[in-house]
Design a protein around this motif. Structure first.
Motif, PDB file in Angstrom:
ATOM      1  N   LYS A  84      94.451 111.362  -3.881  1.00 19.58           N
ATOM      2  CA  LYS A  84      94.253 111.276  -5.320  1.00 19.58           C
ATOM      3  C   LYS A  84      92.886 111.862  -5.638  1.00 19.58           C
ATOM      4  N   GLU A  85      92.858 112.661  -6.689  1.00 22.42           N
ATOM      5  CA  GLU A  85      91.564 113.194  -7.093  1.00 22.42           C
ATOM      6  C   GLU A  85      90.709 112.082  -7.673  1.00 22.42           C
ATOM      7  N   HIS A  86      91.313 111.281  -8.520  1.00 21.86           N
ATOM      8  CA  HIS A  86      90.596 110.179  -9.152  1.00 21.86           C
ATOM      9  C   HIS A  86      91.481 108.946  -9.082  1.00 21.86           C
ATOM     10  N   GLU A  87      90.969 107.894  -8.455  1.00 27.06           N
ATOM     11  CA  GLU A  87      91.737 106.664  -8.364  1.00 27.06           C
ATOM     12  C   GLU A  87      91.700 105.954  -9.711  1.00 27.06           C
ATOM     13  N   ASP A  88      92.790 105.305 -10.039  1.00 29.54           N
ATOM     14  CA  ASP A  88      92.895 104.582 -11.299  1.00 29.54           C
ATOM     15  C   ASP A  88      91.847 103.468 -11.327  1.00 29.54           C
ATOM     16  N   PRO A  89      90.924 103.486 -12.284  1.00 31.84           N
ATOM     17  CA  PRO A  89      89.858 102.476 -12.312  1.00 31.84           C
ATOM     18  C   PRO A  89      90.386 101.055 -12.496  1.00 31.84           C
ATOM     19  N   LEU A  90      91.492 100.896 -13.214  1.00 27.29           N
ATOM     20  CA  LEU A  90      92.063  99.565 -13.406  1.00 27.29           C
ATOM     21  C   LEU A  90      92.551  99.001 -12.081  1.00 27.29           C
ATOM     22  N   ILE A  96      89.455  94.672  -6.378  1.00 30.56           N
ATOM     23  CA  ILE A  96      88.175  93.989  -6.148  1.00 30.56           C
ATOM     24  C   ILE A  96      88.258  92.537  -6.607  1.00 30.56           C
ATOM     25  N   MET A  97      88.820  92.300  -7.790  1.00 32.48           N
ATOM     26  CA  MET A  97      88.920  90.935  -8.319  1.00 32.48           C
ATOM     27  C   MET A  97      89.859  90.085  -7.460  1.00 32.48           C
TER      28      MET A  97
END
Length: 112
Positions: A84-90, A96-97
């Motif tokens: 993936k070029e950019h991982e989904d921030p959500l 992490i949570m």
């Protein structure tokens, strides 16, 4: 990778015991071998549910490679690196949570 597999197993067992329990048989190269004990009547549902947990824990695509149903159920999951070029921030924040709340104590009731 082994820690992420262990996290997926612990998370699965927390919500699915006593009906079914997942155990790590081995983690080698890009394959996780998991034994499922119990839950024979809905084993396909539980395996799909575990695969989803494993995918979210690893952040990679996971494919069910093989399944043996003799007495217990042993499943081999092949882990594929997703590019993936950019991982989904959500998804990153949720991962992490989820790991943060792993050790948090419950202060409120279920409905709160």
């Amino acid at each position: 990778m082994e820690n992420d597999v262990r996290f997926a197993v612990d998370s699965f067992n927390r919500f699915r015991r006593p009906h079914i329990e997942a155990r790590i048989v081995g983690v080698e190269n890009k394959t996780a071998i998991i034994e499922f004990v119990g839950g024979r009547e809905q084993i396909d549902y539980y395996i799909d549910y575990f695969r989803d947990k494993l995918e979210s824990s690893l952040g990679n695509q996971v494919k069910l490679e093989s399944l043996e149903k003799d007495g217990t159920c042993i499943a081999r999951f092949a882990i594929h690196k997703t590019t993936k070029e950019h991982e989904d921030p959500l998804q990153t924040a949720l991962k992490i949570m989820d790991k943060y709340y792993e050790g948090a104590t419950v202060k409120f009731g279920f409905e709160d």
